[in-house]
Structure formats: structure tokens, C-alpha cells
Design an enzyme around this catalytic site. Structure first.
Site, PDB file in Angstrom:
ATOM      1  N   SER A   1     -66.816 -23.832 -47.322  1.00 43.49           N
ATOM      2  CA  SER A   1     -67.811 -22.900 -47.831  1.00 43.49           C
ATOM      3  C   SER A   1     -68.127 -21.836 -46.803  1.00 43.49           C
ATOM      4  O   SER A   1     -67.993 -22.047 -45.593  1.00 43.49           O
ATOM      5  CB  SER A   1     -69.088 -23.633 -48.249  1.00 43.49           C
ATOM      6  OG  SER A   1     -69.955 -23.740 -47.141  1.00 43.49           O
ATOM      7  N   LYS A   2     -68.536 -20.693 -47.319  1.00 41.39           N
ATOM      8  CA  LYS A   2     -68.863 -19.550 -46.492  1.00 41.39           C
ATOM      9  C   LYS A   2     -70.003 -19.934 -45.544  1.00 41.39           C
ATOM     10  O   LYS A   2     -70.021 -19.563 -44.386  1.00 41.39           O
ATOM     11  CB  LYS A   2     -69.319 -18.451 -47.438  1.00 41.39           C
ATOM     12  CG  LYS A   2     -69.578 -17.127 -46.819  1.00 41.39           C
ATOM     13  CD  LYS A   2     -69.711 -16.136 -47.947  1.00 41.39           C
ATOM     14  CE  LYS A   2     -70.471 -14.891 -47.542  1.00 41.39           C
ATOM     15  NZ  LYS A   2     -70.661 -14.005 -48.676  1.00 41.39           N
ATOM     16  N   ARG A   3     -70.930 -20.695 -46.070  1.00 37.65           N
ATOM     17  CA  ARG A   3     -72.124 -21.019 -45.307  1.00 37.65           C
ATOM     18  C   ARG A   3     -71.790 -21.912 -44.109  1.00 37.65           C
ATOM     19  O   ARG A   3     -72.170 -21.639 -42.988  1.00 37.65           O
ATOM     20  CB  ARG A   3     -73.128 -21.702 -46.227  1.00 37.65           C
ATOM     21  CG  ARG A   3     -74.534 -21.761 -45.678  1.00 37.65           C
ATOM     22  CD  ARG A   3     -75.494 -22.176 -46.777  1.00 37.65           C
ATOM     23  NE  ARG A   3     -74.940 -23.290 -47.566  1.00 37.65           N
ATOM     24  CZ  ARG A   3     -74.933 -24.546 -47.181  1.00 37.65           C
ATOM     25  NH1 ARG A   3     -75.438 -24.887 -46.030  1.00 37.65           N
ATOM     26  NH2 ARG A   3     -74.415 -25.496 -47.952  1.00 37.65           N
TER      27      ARG A   3
END
Ligand code: GLU
Length: 472
Positions: free
Chosen positions: A238-240
Site C-alpha cells: 500500500s501507498k501508505r
């Protein structure tokens, strides 16, 4: 049949490596079979779609060389067409207006949950004929109540869904906009897509899409759902949590070659025997959906470094030069102000893992370095090296042909004159002209740095030694 494959990203972020892998597999499949590759931008989510994201996707695809034959088509430009198809489904009885309110649906849901049933739309409006005053209706697809939908997935094999498990999904919201499953179906139909190759997070949408297609009198395309890509630790990528490392353009900025990234991506889920390094042409001629793994694969940055090095080593110097120029530019170096960049690549090709590294290690060919590497200077720029540097300077100032062979001769001669080992002459010289203890061979390094800079830098090294003597 002409193969027609598509990549259909939603422009809500950059092109991440999962998306790029989907694009690559579709592209490879189309190229392998002499088919067409279509780019479709699924931008109907007006709140989350942005023009920057569209640009990031196009930029990423261009950099990777995943050229499309048709498109980009934008779904936001096709609303009239979606409305037309929704009307067609309403007219044929395959869709109906649903006037249930949010509150009613919520109450229904709660009751189902209380009874420990799976929440689903009861189908109340399937038979309702009268509009309800003051309620803006949605349009629902009338899913077949019985039977099953078989997906013969090229990756997953046969997957069977019971129609009883699928409720009547909304195909048009109360504000009149179409929903994802409807737009995908209309586009795959209108664009005559033969192969839908996408992430397996869409597998559950597939039976719904097949049912809508059949209601429109169409045969569904062939589906291939690709396994997920996981982070190194096995978590969902995930980007996060995994930051910039997942954006394709970030890989470019870190100095990876597009073909190395493609090679890396193709191995995330696909294999051909135990071969690891593939040129793009090899990928095109060998790729087959039948060889795609069913299970998820994890990213492995160490492997990307290794692949990048392999591709840098194997590429034509002219090709690497074209990329190296970009990274020299980022260091504020204009490659026309120094040695021929192709010669620089030839000297560095076996040594660099990334183009960033290659550019940083080549900066001294173009401009004076700020300071000697401390350790290297301490070790090699000693008073004992003074004599060698003075003699080298003398010969280098006078030499006619500034060519590697002749330059090598100078180093050899000085070594002989001083009756010492080559390293005692070449290492001080290397540190003097590059600032570092490791560079390409000394003759090539001299050649690339050029006479003027070499003499200037030897003087600087002699100054350094003189200061060292004073302080001793
Ligand atoms: N727009 C969808 C996505 O980005 C893909 C839809 C599809 O490939 O069918 O996840």
C-alpha cells in the site's frame, strides 16, 4: 480472432507497480499474439480522479515503453453511451428502477444481520411498478435468480459463482451516473475486448459483468485474473505503508532502466523455466498467461538492483548514454561539456547498479570534485607519492596523443623510473584526478578526465601533500 487486450486504470493516484504489472501483462499478451492494446481511463469517480493522476499514468507507461494502439479513452466522455445502454436494459426488462430509500435499505440490512443472513438487496422493487413520489430512483440490474456463472479464468482456472449469491446491483446511481460494473461492461463490449487481464481483486465482479453482457446479447470476453503483489513482509502493498517505492516514476528517479523494471515486473507472477534476465523482445516472444502463477508474489528490491545491473551491463552503451544524460542533468552537469558520454558509459557499465550511481561516479569526468575522499587521500596522497605525481605531471603535460594506450605508457614508465609497483603510482594519480580510490582503469580515467583537468587536479593533490608535510 484478433486479440484485443486493455489496461483500464482508475486515475486516483500514480501508476504503481501493481498497475504497471497489469498493464505489462496485457501489453505482452497483445504483442505476443499480434493483437491490439487499448488504454482506457476509468475516471467516472469524479471526486477521486485527477488530471495529475492521468498524467502520471501516461508518463509511467511512456517511460516503460508500453505503447498503446488505441486510446486513451476516457469514460467521462462516454456518459451518453452508458445512459443509452442503461435505457436498453430498462426497456428489455433486464433492469428496473428501485425506489427503496437509504433508510429502508439500512433497516433491511440490519434485520438480515440480526437473522445472521448475508446482507443483500431483497429485490423489493423488482415487481414495483409505480414510482414513489419524492424519491430519486437508482437503476438496478435484474440478476438471474437461479443457475450459476462459470468463469473459465486463464490464470485461476474454472471458478463457479451461484446466481443466488449475487443480488441486483445498482448500475445507475440516483444522481444519474453509471457505476463501475456497468461502464466496464459497456466499454469492454464497445471496444470489442477479447481478453480482460486484470488484478484478482476484480474476480468477484466478473460474474456480475458476465450477466450484464449476456443481458445485452454479448458473449463475454476471456478473463485472466492476476495474483496480488505483496510487500516484502507479506503484507498488502500500500501507498501508505510502503511509500514511494511503489510508484513507477519513483523507480525511474532512483536510476532503474525501464527494461529492468519490466523484467522485474514480469517475474512478479510469471516465470519461464529458471530464466531471470529477459530482454523486452524475449518477454514478448515467451509470455503466456498459462505460465502465470496462481499465488501472490512479493516485491524484492534486492532483485531489482541485480536485474538493473544485468541490464546496464548488457545494454548498448548508446542506449545507456541516453538515460545517463538525464541523471547527469539532475546533477547540473551538461554532458556536452566533457568527454563523450558514450565513452563514459563504456567505462562505467560494468560497475554501476543504478544510473544514479553511475552519474554520481561520473561527475568528476565533467567537473572538479569538491574534496578528496578522506580515506583515499589519507592512504594514497602521502609525501611518498609526491615524486611520482611530479613526474607524471611532467609527462602528461608533454604527451602528444591523449589516448588510453599512450597514457598507460606514461604510468608504466614512471613506475619503472621509480623502480616501484604500478599501484604506488596509479593509486595516488587516481585519487588526485578523481578524488576517489576506485575508478575505471587508470588509462581510461585519465583519458576521460582530459589533460587540462588532470594537470590542474595533480597540482591540487601536490598542494594537499605539501600541506600535509607542513602539518606533520
Ligand atoms: N478501473 C479498475 C481499476 O483500476 C480496473 C477495471 C478492470 O480492469 O476491469 O482497478
Amino acid at each position: 480472432m484478433t486479440i484485443r487486450a486493455r489496461f483500464a486504470p482508475s486515475p486516483t493516484g500514480y501508476l504503481h507497480i501493481g498497475g504497471a504489472r497489469t498493464a505489462l501483462f496485457s501489453w505482452l499478451y497483445a504483442r505476443r499474439h499480434g493483437g491490439r492494446f487499448i488504454l482506457r481511463i476509468e475516471d467516472t469517480d469524479l471526486e477521486r480522479s485527477t488530471a495529475e493522476s492521468v498524467n502520471a499514468i501516461l508518463e509511467g507507461m511512456t517511460w516503460l515503453g508500453l505503447e498503446y494502439d488505441e486510446g486513451p479513452f476516457y469514460q467521462t466522455e462516454r456518459f451518453p453511451r452508458y445512459r443509452e445502454v442503461i435505457q436498453q436494459l430498462l426497456d428489455s426488462g433486464h433492469a428496473y428502477y428501485c425506489y427503496c430509500t437509504k433508510e429502508e435499505l439500512e433497516a433491511e440490512r440490519e434485520a438480515q444481520m440480526a437473522r445472521k443472513e448475508k446482507p443483500r438487496y431483497s429485490g423489493l422493487c423488482r415487481t414495483r411498478t409505480e414510482p414513489r413520489e419524492g424519491v430519486a430512483p437508482v437503476v438496478r440490474f435484474r440478476n438471474p435468480p437461479e443457475g450459476s456463472v462459470v468463469v473459465d479464468d486463464l490464470v485461476r482456472g474454472r471458478v463457479v459463482f451461484d446466481n443466488a449469491e449475487l443480488d441486483d446491483l445498482i448500475i445507475q446511481r440516483s444522481d444519474g451516473t453509471p457505476t463501475y460494473n456497468l461502464t466496464v461492461v459497456v466499454d469492454d463490449m464497445d471496444m470489442a475486448i477479447s481478453h480482460v487481464i486484470r488484478g484478482d481483486d476484480h474476480l468477484n465482479n466478473t460474474p456480475r459483468q458476465i450477466n450484464i453482457l449476456r443481458a445485452l446479447g454479448q458473449e463475454p470476453p476471456v478473463y485472466a485474473h492476476l495474483p496480488m503483489i505483496l510487500a516484502e513482509d507479506g503484507a498488502k502493498l500500500s501507498k501508505r505503508t510502503h511509500g514511494e517505492a511503489v510508484s513507477v516514476i519513483q523507480y525511474r528517479e532512483k536510476g532503474y532502466l525501464p527494461e529492468a523494471l519490466l523484467n522485474y515486473l514480469v517475474r512478479l507472477g510469471w516465470s519461464h523455466g529458471d530464466q531471470e534476465v529477459f530482454t523486452v523482445d524475449e518477454m514478448v516472444s515467451l509470455f503466456d498467461l498459462a505460465d502465470v502463477n496462481k499465488s501472490a508474489s512479493s516485491i524484492n528490491p534486492g532483485k531489482l538492483d541485480w536485474l538493473n545491473q544485468q541490464h546496464i551491463m548488457r545494454a548498448k552503451p548508446e542506449h545507456i548514454a541516453h538515460h545517463l544524460g538525464y541523471f547527469l542533468g539532475k546533477l547540473d552537469i551538461d554532458p556536452t561539456t566533457g568527454p563523450d558520454i558514450v565513452e563514459v558509459v563504456k567505462a562505467q557499465q560494468e560497475r554501476a547498479k543504478t544510473l544514479v550511481e553511475m552519474a554520481e561516479d561520473s561527475a568528476y569526468f565533467y567537473r572538479d570534485f569538491d574534496a578528496f575522499d578522506e580515506k583515499a587521500a589519507k592512504k594514497h596522497l602521502r609525501p611518498a607519492a609526491e615524486e611520482a605525481l611530479v613526474r607524471l605531471r611532467h609527462f602528461l603535460a608533454a604527451i602528444e596523443d591523449w589516448e588510453p594506450d599512450a597514457l598507460y605508457e606514461v604510468v608504466r614508465e614512471v613506475t619503472e623510473e621509480l623502480d616501484t609497483k604500478m599501484g604506488k603510482v596509479a593509486q595516488p594519480l587516481r585519487v588526485a584526478i578523481s578524488g576517489k580510490a576506485a575508478t575505471p582503469s587508470i588509462d581510461v580515467t585519465l583519458y576521460l578526465v582530459g589533460r587540462e583537468a588532470c594537470l590542474r587536479r595533480i597540482d591540487r593533490a601536490l598542494d594537499y601533500i605539501a600541506r600535509r608535510k607542513e602539518n606533520a
